[in-house]
Design a protein around this motif. Structure first.
Motif, mmCIF file in Angstrom:
data_model
loop_
_atom_site.group_PDB
_atom_site.id
_atom_site.type_symbol
_atom_site.label_atom_id
_atom_site.label_comp_id
_atom_site.label_asym_id
_atom_site.label_seq_id
_atom_site.Cartn_x
_atom_site.Cartn_y
_atom_site.Cartn_z
ATOM 1 N N TYR A 134 0.842 -1.197 0.000
ATOM 2 C CA TYR A 134 0.000 0.000 0.000
ATOM 3 C C TYR A 134 0.876 1.246 0.000
ATOM 4 N N GLN A 171 4.744 0.583 1.618
ATOM 5 C CA GLN A 171 5.089 -0.563 2.469
ATOM 6 C C GLN A 171 4.593 -1.864 1.864
ATOM 7 N N LEU A 217 3.770 -5.767 3.094
ATOM 8 C CA LEU A 217 3.547 -6.632 4.255
ATOM 9 C C LEU A 217 3.349 -8.052 3.758
ATOM 10 N N ALA A 263 7.358 -1.789 15.365
ATOM 11 C CA ALA A 263 6.857 -2.626 14.272
ATOM 12 C C ALA A 263 7.635 -3.935 14.200
ATOM 13 N N LEU A 280 8.807 4.108 15.489
ATOM 14 C CA LEU A 280 7.808 3.339 14.733
ATOM 15 C C LEU A 280 8.397 1.985 14.318
ATOM 16 N N LEU A 295 -3.005 -6.312 10.650
ATOM 17 C CA LEU A 295 -2.014 -5.243 10.750
ATOM 18 C C LEU A 295 -2.388 -4.071 9.839
ATOM 19 N N MET A 341 10.967 -6.014 9.364
ATOM 20 C CA MET A 341 10.516 -4.827 8.615
ATOM 21 C C MET A 341 11.754 -4.043 8.193
ATOM 22 N N SER A 385 6.688 -6.388 17.040
ATOM 23 C CA SER A 385 5.348 -6.921 16.841
ATOM 24 C C SER A 385 5.312 -7.856 15.618
ATOM 25 N N ASN A 386 6.015 -7.498 14.567
ATOM 26 C CA ASN A 386 6.012 -8.329 13.360
ATOM 27 C C ASN A 386 6.690 -9.676 13.605
ATOM 28 N N ASP A 441 -4.131 4.239 12.202
ATOM 29 C CA ASP A 441 -3.053 4.925 12.911
ATOM 30 C C ASP A 441 -3.021 6.389 12.467
ATOM 31 N N ALA A 499 -4.842 -1.954 11.473
ATOM 32 C CA ALA A 499 -4.241 -1.128 12.527
ATOM 33 C C ALA A 499 -3.513 0.065 11.907
ATOM 34 N N ILE A 500 -2.796 -0.180 10.832
ATOM 35 C CA ILE A 500 -2.039 0.903 10.191
ATOM 36 C C ILE A 500 -2.998 1.945 9.612
ATOM 37 N N TYR A 548 4.469 7.122 2.543
ATOM 38 C CA TYR A 548 4.931 5.783 2.924
ATOM 39 C C TYR A 548 4.552 4.797 1.836
ATOM 40 N N ARG A 605 -0.911 8.512 12.463
ATOM 41 C CA ARG A 605 0.336 8.978 11.850
ATOM 42 C C ARG A 605 0.291 8.938 10.327
ATOM 43 N N ASN A 606 -0.724 8.276 9.778
ATOM 44 C CA ASN A 606 -0.848 8.257 8.311
ATOM 45 C C ASN A 606 -2.295 8.127 7.885
#
Ligand SMILES: Cc1cc2nc3c(=O)[nH]c(=O)nc-3n(C[C@H](O)[C@H](O)[C@H](O)COP(=O)(O)O)c2cc1C
Length: 139
Positions: A6, A48, A50, A26, A22, A60, A91, A29-30, A67, A63-64, A46, A69-70
Protein backbone atom coordinates in the motif's frame (compact mmCIF):
# COMPACT_ATOMS: atom_id res chain seq x y z
CA UNK A 1 0.34 -16.37 2.72
CA UNK A 2 -0.35 -13.05 1.12
CA UNK A 3 1.64 -10.01 0.14
CA UNK A 4 -0.03 -6.61 0.48
CA UNK A 5 1.49 -3.38 -0.81
CA UNK A 6 0.00 0.00 0.00
CA UNK A 7 0.87 3.66 -0.24
CA UNK A 8 -0.19 6.29 2.33
CA UNK A 9 0.41 9.90 3.28
CA UNK A 10 2.07 10.78 6.57
CA UNK A 11 0.01 13.02 8.82
CA UNK A 12 2.98 15.20 9.67
CA UNK A 13 6.56 15.19 8.59
CA UNK A 14 8.05 12.51 10.90
CA UNK A 15 11.40 13.16 12.58
CA UNK A 16 14.16 10.54 12.38
CA UNK A 17 13.44 9.72 16.03
CA UNK A 18 9.75 9.15 15.30
CA UNK A 19 10.60 6.88 12.39
CA UNK A 20 13.03 4.90 14.56
CA UNK A 21 10.35 4.51 17.27
CA UNK A 22 7.81 3.34 14.73
CA UNK A 23 10.28 0.82 13.32
CA UNK A 24 11.35 -0.59 16.67
CA UNK A 25 7.75 -1.23 17.67
CA UNK A 26 6.86 -2.63 14.27
CA UNK A 27 9.77 -5.07 14.23
CA UNK A 28 8.99 -6.50 17.67
CA UNK A 29 5.35 -6.92 16.84
CA UNK A 30 6.01 -8.33 13.36
CA UNK A 31 8.40 -10.94 14.74
CA UNK A 32 5.66 -12.20 17.02
CA UNK A 33 3.22 -12.43 14.10
CA UNK A 34 5.73 -13.71 11.58
CA UNK A 35 5.17 -10.70 9.35
CA UNK A 36 7.96 -9.54 7.08
CA UNK A 37 8.36 -6.68 4.64
CA UNK A 38 9.82 -3.33 3.80
CA UNK A 39 8.84 0.28 4.51
CA UNK A 40 9.98 3.20 2.39
CA UNK A 41 9.53 6.82 3.42
CA UNK A 42 10.11 9.98 1.45
CA UNK A 43 8.40 13.27 0.85
CA UNK A 44 5.46 12.71 3.20
CA UNK A 45 4.72 9.34 1.61
CA UNK A 46 4.93 5.78 2.92
CA UNK A 47 5.21 2.77 0.65
CA UNK A 48 5.09 -0.56 2.47
CA UNK A 49 4.98 -4.24 1.65
CA UNK A 50 3.55 -6.63 4.25
CA UNK A 51 3.90 -10.42 3.99
CA UNK A 52 2.48 -13.17 6.16
CA UNK A 53 -0.65 -15.16 6.92
CA UNK A 54 -3.69 -13.48 5.45
CA UNK A 55 -5.41 -12.83 8.79
CA UNK A 56 -2.25 -11.34 10.32
CA UNK A 57 -1.54 -9.09 7.35
CA UNK A 58 -5.15 -7.88 7.20
CA UNK A 59 -5.19 -7.30 10.97
CA UNK A 60 -2.01 -5.24 10.75
CA UNK A 61 -3.20 -3.31 7.72
CA UNK A 62 -6.38 -2.38 9.62
CA UNK A 63 -4.24 -1.13 12.53
CA UNK A 64 -2.04 0.90 10.19
CA UNK A 65 -5.09 2.39 8.46
CA UNK A 66 -6.40 3.51 11.84
CA UNK A 67 -3.05 4.92 12.91
CA UNK A 68 -3.27 8.75 13.03
CA UNK A 69 0.34 8.98 11.85
CA UNK A 70 -0.85 8.26 8.31
CA UNK A 71 -3.93 8.53 6.11
CA UNK A 72 -5.30 8.11 2.62
CA UNK A 73 -4.26 4.49 2.16
CA UNK A 74 -4.49 2.86 -1.25
CA UNK A 75 -3.63 -0.79 -1.91
CA UNK A 76 -1.33 -1.22 -4.91
CA UNK A 77 -1.18 -4.99 -4.86
CA UNK A 78 -2.63 -7.89 -2.88
CA UNK A 79 -1.64 -11.38 -3.99
CA UNK A 80 -1.19 -14.87 -2.60
CA UNK A 81 2.47 -15.82 -2.40
CA UNK A 82 4.16 -19.21 -2.08
CA UNK A 83 7.37 -17.66 -0.71
CA UNK A 84 8.31 -14.33 0.82
CA UNK A 85 10.28 -11.62 -0.99
CA UNK A 86 11.62 -10.33 2.36
CA UNK A 87 12.10 -13.53 4.40
CA UNK A 88 14.82 -12.11 6.64
CA UNK A 89 13.32 -8.74 7.46
CA UNK A 90 10.75 -8.29 10.21
CA UNK A 91 10.52 -4.83 8.62
CA UNK A 92 13.22 -3.38 6.41
CA UNK A 93 13.33 0.39 6.25
CA UNK A 94 14.76 3.03 4.00
CA UNK A 95 14.35 6.76 4.47
CA UNK A 96 14.85 7.80 0.88
CA UNK A 97 15.45 11.37 1.99
CA UNK A 98 18.60 10.46 3.90
CA UNK A 99 19.91 7.72 1.60
CA UNK A 100 21.33 8.02 -1.87
CA UNK A 101 18.43 6.93 -4.03
CA UNK A 102 20.29 7.42 -7.29
CA UNK A 103 21.22 3.73 -7.21
CA UNK A 104 17.58 2.70 -7.28
CA UNK A 105 16.07 1.68 -10.60
CA UNK A 106 14.02 4.47 -12.07
CA UNK A 107 13.71 6.42 -8.84
CA UNK A 108 15.04 9.65 -10.29
CA UNK A 109 13.41 9.19 -13.70
CA UNK A 110 10.00 8.09 -12.48
CA UNK A 111 9.63 9.71 -9.08
CA UNK A 112 11.95 12.70 -9.48
CA UNK A 113 13.97 11.34 -6.55
CA UNK A 114 11.05 11.71 -4.12
CA UNK A 115 8.22 9.35 -3.44
CA UNK A 116 4.97 10.77 -4.66
CA UNK A 117 1.63 9.11 -4.01
CA UNK A 118 -0.12 10.13 -7.21
CA UNK A 119 2.87 9.11 -9.31
CA UNK A 120 2.97 5.79 -7.44
CA UNK A 121 -0.73 5.25 -8.15
CA UNK A 122 -0.25 6.04 -11.83
CA UNK A 123 2.88 3.88 -12.04
CA UNK A 124 2.08 0.91 -9.84
CA UNK A 125 4.60 -1.27 -11.62
CA UNK A 126 7.40 1.20 -10.97
CA UNK A 127 6.37 1.73 -7.36
CA UNK A 128 6.38 -2.03 -6.76
CA UNK A 129 9.68 -2.36 -8.61
CA UNK A 130 11.20 0.29 -6.35
CA UNK A 131 10.15 -1.65 -3.23
CA UNK A 132 11.30 -4.95 -4.68
CA UNK A 133 14.73 -3.55 -5.49
CA UNK A 134 15.40 -3.91 -1.75
CA UNK A 135 14.59 -7.64 -1.80
CA UNK A 136 17.39 -10.17 -2.15
CA UNK A 137 15.09 -12.05 -4.50
CA UNK A 138 15.07 -9.15 -6.94
CA UNK A 139 18.48 -9.93 -8.43
C1 LIG B 1 3.46 3.87 7.93
C2 LIG B 1 3.26 2.95 9.09
C3 LIG B 1 3.73 1.64 9.03
C4 LIG B 1 3.55 0.78 10.11
N1 LIG B 1 4.02 -0.52 10.02
C5 LIG B 1 3.84 -1.35 11.08
C6 LIG B 1 4.30 -2.70 11.01
O1 LIG B 1 4.89 -3.16 10.03
N2 LIG B 1 4.07 -3.48 12.09
C7 LIG B 1 3.43 -3.03 13.23
O2 LIG B 1 3.25 -3.80 14.16
N3 LIG B 1 3.01 -1.77 13.30
C8 LIG B 1 3.19 -0.92 12.26
N4 LIG B 1 2.76 0.37 12.36
C9 LIG B 1 2.12 0.80 13.61
C10 LIG B 1 0.66 0.40 13.66
O3 LIG B 1 -0.09 1.35 12.93
C11 LIG B 1 0.15 0.32 15.10
O4 LIG B 1 0.54 1.45 15.81
C12 LIG B 1 0.74 -0.89 15.78
O5 LIG B 1 0.39 -2.04 15.06
C13 LIG B 1 0.22 -1.04 17.23
O6 LIG B 1 -1.15 -1.20 17.18
P1 LIG B 1 -2.00 -1.61 18.48
O7 LIG B 1 -1.77 -0.49 19.47
O8 LIG B 1 -3.40 -1.70 18.00
O9 LIG B 1 -1.41 -2.91 18.96
C14 LIG B 1 2.92 1.25 11.29
C15 LIG B 1 2.47 2.57 11.35
C16 LIG B 1 2.64 3.43 10.28
C17 LIG B 1 2.16 4.84 10.38
Amino acid sequence: MIQLIYVSTSANRPSEAELVDLLEQARLSNQRKNITGMLLYSNGTYLQVLEGESKDVHGLYDAIRNDPRNEGHVILREVEIPVRDFPDWSMGFENLESSSPDQLPGFIEVFGGKLDKSIALNNKTNAIRLLMSFSKNSA
